[in-house]
Design a protein around this motif. Structure first.
Motif, PDB file in Angstrom:
ATOM      1  N   TRP A   1      55.199  51.099  48.712  1.00 15.09           N
ATOM      2  CA  TRP A   1      55.976  52.303  48.402  1.00 15.09           C
ATOM      3  C   TRP A   1      56.467  52.221  46.974  1.00 15.09           C
ATOM      4  N   ARG A   2      57.081  53.293  46.505  1.00  8.55           N
ATOM      5  CA  ARG A   2      57.473  53.360  45.100  1.00  8.55           C
ATOM      6  C   ARG A   2      58.476  52.281  44.715  1.00  8.55           C
ATOM      7  N   GLY A   3      59.186  51.739  45.687  1.00 10.31           N
ATOM      8  CA  GLY A   3      60.207  50.738  45.391  1.00 10.31           C
ATOM      9  C   GLY A   3      59.680  49.346  45.138  1.00 10.31           C
ATOM     10  N   ASN A   4      58.378  49.098  45.372  1.00 11.99           N
ATOM     11  CA  ASN A   4      57.865  47.749  45.101  1.00 11.99           C
ATOM     12  C   ASN A   4      56.659  47.744  44.165  1.00 11.99           C
ATOM     13  N   ILE A   5      56.552  48.744  43.291  1.00 13.13           N
ATOM     14  CA  ILE A   5      55.474  48.736  42.306  1.00 13.13           C
ATOM     15  C   ILE A   5      55.709  47.618  41.288  1.00 13.13           C
TER      16      ILE A   5
ATOM     17  N   GLU B   1      64.321  55.740  43.631  1.00 15.10           N
ATOM     18  CA  GLU B   1      63.919  54.644  44.524  1.00 15.10           C
ATOM     19  C   GLU B   1      62.954  53.659  43.867  1.00 15.10           C
ATOM     20  N   LEU B   2      63.146  53.384  42.606  1.00 12.91           N
ATOM     21  CA  LEU B   2      62.260  52.452  41.895  1.00 12.91           C
ATOM     22  C   LEU B   2      62.919  51.069  41.859  1.00 12.91           C
ATOM     23  N   ASN B   3      63.130  50.502  43.035  1.00 13.98           N
ATOM     24  CA  ASN B   3      63.874  49.244  43.175  1.00 13.98           C
ATOM     25  C   ASN B   3      63.396  48.145  42.239  1.00 13.98           C
ATOM     26  N   SER B   4      62.089  47.947  42.193  1.00 12.91           N
ATOM     27  CA  SER B   4      61.538  46.810  41.459  1.00 12.91           C
ATOM     28  C   SER B   4      61.694  46.941  39.948  1.00 12.91           C
ATOM     29  N   LEU B   5      61.991  48.142  39.464  1.00 12.38           N
ATOM     30  CA  LEU B   5      62.126  48.347  38.019  1.00 12.38           C
ATOM     31  C   LEU B   5      63.571  48.519  37.578  1.00 12.38           C
ATOM     32  N   GLU B   6      64.499  48.538  38.522  1.00 17.83           N
ATOM     33  CA  GLU B   6      65.899  48.714  38.154  1.00 17.83           C
ATOM     34  C   GLU B   6      66.368  47.561  37.279  1.00 17.83           C
ATOM     35  N   GLY B   7      67.086  47.885  36.227  1.00 13.85           N
ATOM     36  CA  GLY B   7      67.587  46.881  35.307  1.00 13.85           C
ATOM     37  C   GLY B   7      66.634  46.522  34.193  1.00 13.85           C
ATOM     38  N   ASP B   8      65.418  47.056  34.215  1.00  8.92           N
ATOM     39  CA  ASP B   8      64.469  46.756  33.144  1.00  8.92           C
ATOM     40  C   ASP B   8      64.955  47.362  31.824  1.00  8.92           C
ATOM     41  N   ALA B   9      64.735  46.622  30.743  1.00  5.13           N
ATOM     42  CA  ALA B   9      65.186  47.077  29.426  1.00  5.13           C
ATOM     43  C   ALA B   9      64.507  48.369  28.996  1.00  5.13           C
ATOM     44  N   GLY B  10      63.364  48.668  29.588  1.00  5.02           N
ATOM     45  CA  GLY B  10      62.640  49.880  29.210  1.00  5.02           C
ATOM     46  C   GLY B  10      63.398  51.160  29.506  1.00  5.02           C
ATOM     47  N   TRP B  11      64.344  51.097  30.439  1.00  3.18           N
ATOM     48  CA  TRP B  11      65.116  52.287  30.769  1.00  3.18           C
ATOM     49  C   TRP B  11      66.022  52.727  29.624  1.00  3.18           C
ATOM     50  N   ASP B  12      66.505  51.788  28.835  1.00  2.55           N
ATOM     51  CA  ASP B  12      67.423  52.138  27.755  1.00  2.55           C
ATOM     52  C   ASP B  12      66.802  53.147  26.797  1.00  2.55           C
ATOM     53  N   ALA B  13      65.601  52.863  26.338  1.00  2.00           N
ATOM     54  CA  ALA B  13      64.933  53.760  25.391  1.00  2.00           C
ATOM     55  C   ALA B  13      64.535  55.066  26.073  1.00  2.00           C
ATOM     56  N   LEU B  14      64.095  54.982  27.327  1.00  2.00           N
ATOM     57  CA  LEU B  14      63.669  56.182  28.031  1.00  2.00           C
ATOM     58  C   LEU B  14      64.844  57.131  28.260  1.00  2.00           C
ATOM     59  N   VAL B  15      65.972  56.600  28.715  1.00  3.34           N
ATOM     60  CA  VAL B  15      67.143  57.437  28.959  1.00  3.34           C
ATOM     61  C   VAL B  15      67.689  58.001  27.645  1.00  3.34           C
TER      62      VAL B  15
ATOM     63  N   TRP C   1      68.945  53.216  49.530  1.00  2.18           N
ATOM     64  CA  TRP C   1      70.142  52.733  50.217  1.00  2.18           C
ATOM     65  C   TRP C   1      70.223  51.205  50.290  1.00  2.18           C
ATOM     66  N   ASP C   2      69.078  50.523  50.435  1.00  2.00           N
ATOM     67  CA  ASP C   2      69.121  49.064  50.587  1.00  2.00           C
ATOM     68  C   ASP C   2      69.597  48.380  49.309  1.00  2.00           C
ATOM     69  N   ASN C   3      69.046  48.792  48.167  1.00  2.00           N
ATOM     70  CA  ASN C   3      69.488  48.213  46.905  1.00  2.00           C
ATOM     71  C   ASN C   3      70.924  48.600  46.574  1.00  2.00           C
ATOM     72  N   TYR C   4      71.313  49.786  46.969  1.00  3.72           N
ATOM     73  CA  TYR C   4      72.679  50.235  46.677  1.00  3.72           C
ATOM     74  C   TYR C   4      73.717  49.319  47.323  1.00  3.72           C
TER      75      TYR C   4
ATOM     76  N   ARG D   1      74.693  45.512  42.423  1.00  4.80           N
ATOM     77  CA  ARG D   1      74.944  46.503  41.386  1.00  4.80           C
ATOM     78  C   ARG D   1      73.634  47.154  40.952  1.00  4.80           C
ATOM     79  N   ILE D   2      73.639  48.475  40.871  1.00  2.82           N
ATOM     80  CA  ILE D   2      72.475  49.200  40.356  1.00  2.82           C
ATOM     81  C   ILE D   2      72.630  49.291  38.844  1.00  2.82           C
ATOM     82  N   ASN D   3      71.840  48.510  38.135  1.00  2.00           N
ATOM     83  CA  ASN D   3      71.961  48.428  36.689  1.00  2.00           C
ATOM     84  C   ASN D   3      71.013  49.427  36.027  1.00  2.00           C
ATOM     85  N   MET D   4      71.512  50.637  35.833  1.00  2.00           N
ATOM     86  CA  MET D   4      70.722  51.700  35.206  1.00  2.00           C
ATOM     87  C   MET D   4      71.598  52.421  34.183  1.00  2.00           C
ATOM     88  N   PRO D   5      71.080  52.669  32.966  1.00  2.00           N
ATOM     89  CA  PRO D   5      71.885  53.266  31.891  1.00  2.00           C
ATOM     90  C   PRO D   5      71.971  54.787  31.986  1.00  2.00           C
TER      91      PRO D   5
END
Length: 408
Positions: A183-187, A223-237, A254-257, A261-265
């Motif tokens: 699923w999308r959460g484990n890519i 629901e992109l669990n496996s990518l949460e906290g990746d540095a790539g989000w900073d530039a994208l956001v 819900w499981d990761n929540y 901590r959900i580390n997303m900028p």
């Protein structure tokens, strides 16, 4: 009024004048002018003949006066303002193989707007799919089922004109990921930098549309669990916030929540909430509320004024409480299971002072006024199920003022 020329021909002119003029004096005449219209409308039995062409999949649009008239009839009773609760639905849109005309999609959007207004909703989230080739792929793209930015703009405008709070929410389709194990959460993209570059290219036109139509929120990921906290989000956001001036959000599973901590900028966090509660189908609403609180307390106790339930739903079937997020199993239908779950979730949102909730879901091409065909429909469908609709309306028209009510 039917013409009877042979008879009228023998009457004096004064009689003819009275016959024709009386309906206009009394207001019961078949020819009427409306504000802003240069041409009269023909009215029979209290209804107007439409001057707009029927949907022939040609891509034509209705006349501006007809579109304006339809829009004027669709208005949210209490439009959302900052601090109020968001009461909404996830409207999921996959393009059909036979592409519908622009006229059709705008009319369909109005149909959904009217239905949601009838439920007391003040918000809508337009979810739509994008695609990847597999778990390790670093390429993302639109597919044949992805609505174009322009098509989404048309639908978004219908809801904006009706006074809804609006959200655009791209969500990764899972067909190529071999669900339910994939699923999308484990890519795990082979190249994360390439993945983020590809995602930015896909998102930008939709962010531009969201900005043009002044949407309230754009969900940058779901629901992109496996990518949460990746540095790539900073530039994208950061790039997204340059294009779109509204709220940029992320919707966590819900499981990761509850686990950390959900580390997303981003400026806002939503939760796709499918908390399992292992109780019998006959469990009362109070027991379901306790089950939800047990899960939420793992994260934090007390009010959660910064959280929105971005997705909540459950199958109208036996045994669903133990796996509310089961999108694939079809067991015997039990409408009461779904209705009680909806009552419990609404109670949780109010007691925990959350920002609001969005029910999953209504499919864009469906008629929300028609009961679902349980031989083919998802058990999660709620539109057309009277018990659940009653629960939704009671929730959306409750006296909960929202988490920011005291600041208003």
């Amino acid at each position: 009024m039917r013409s009877r020329l042979p008879l009228l021909a023998i009457f004096p002119v004064t009689v003819l004048t009275v016959v024709l003029a009386t309906p206009f004096v009394l207001g019961d005449h078949p020819v009427r002018w409306e504000s802003g219209s240069t041409l009269p409308k023909i009215v029979r039995d209290g209804s107007k003949d439409s001057t707009a062409p029927a949907d022939d999949s040609s891509g034509t649009t209705p006349s501006s006066s007809a579109a304006s008239s339809a829009a004027d009839a669709l208005k949210v009773a209490k439009p959302w303002k900052a601090g109020m609760a968001q009461w909404g639905v996830q409207l999921y849109w996959e393009e059909e193989e036979k592409k519908r005309s622009d006229t059709f999609i705008e009319d369909q959007a109005r149909k959904h707007a009217k239905y949601l207004i009838g439920l007391g909703a003040n918000s809508v989230s337009l979810s739509f799919p994008f695609f990847t080739e597999g778990i390790t792929s670093d390429e993302l793209s639109a597919g044949s089922k992805t609505p174009s930015p322009e098509r989404l703009r048309r639908v978004l405008k219908v809801f904006e004109d009706a006074g809804f709070r609006t959200t655009l929410r791209p969500i990764m389709d899972e067909v190529s990921l071999d669900p339910p194990t994939g699923w999308r959460g484990n890519i795990e993209p082979a190249s994360r930098s390439a993945w983020f570059a590809s995602y930015k290219e896909f998102l930008t036109p939709y962010l531009e549309v969201a900005e043009k139509e002044k949407a309230n929120t754009f969900v940058i990921g779901t629901e992109l669990n496996s990518l949460e906290g990746d540095a790539g989000w900073d530039a994208l956001v950061a790039s997204a916030e340059k294009t779109f001036s509204g709220e940029v959000a992320y919707d966590a599973n819900w499981d990761n929540y509850v686990s950390g901590r959900i580390n997303m900028p981003v400026s806002h966090l939503g939760v796709d909430a499918y908390f399992p509660v292992k109780v019998a189908d006959t469990a009362p609403v109070e027991t379901l509320v306790e089950g939800w609180n047990d899960w939420l307390d793992k994260k934090a106790t007390g009010p959660l004024p910064n959280i929105t339930i971005a997705e909540a739903g459950i199958g109208a079937m036996k045994g669903a409480y133990k796996a509310p997020g089961d999108f694939y199993t079809k067991r015997d239908v039990n409408p009461e299971v779904q209705a009680n779950w909806y009552k419990a979730v609404c109670q949780i949102v109010q007691e925990r002072r959350m920002q609001g909730l969005y029910w999953w879901s209504i499919w864009f091409d469906d008629d929300p006024n028609t009961p679902p065909d349980d031989k083919v429909a998802s058990r999660l469908d709620f539109a057309g199920r009277p018990q659940t609709e009653k629960a939704v309306k009671a929730c959306f028209t409750s006296d909960y003022a929202g988490p920011g009510a005291t600041a208003q």
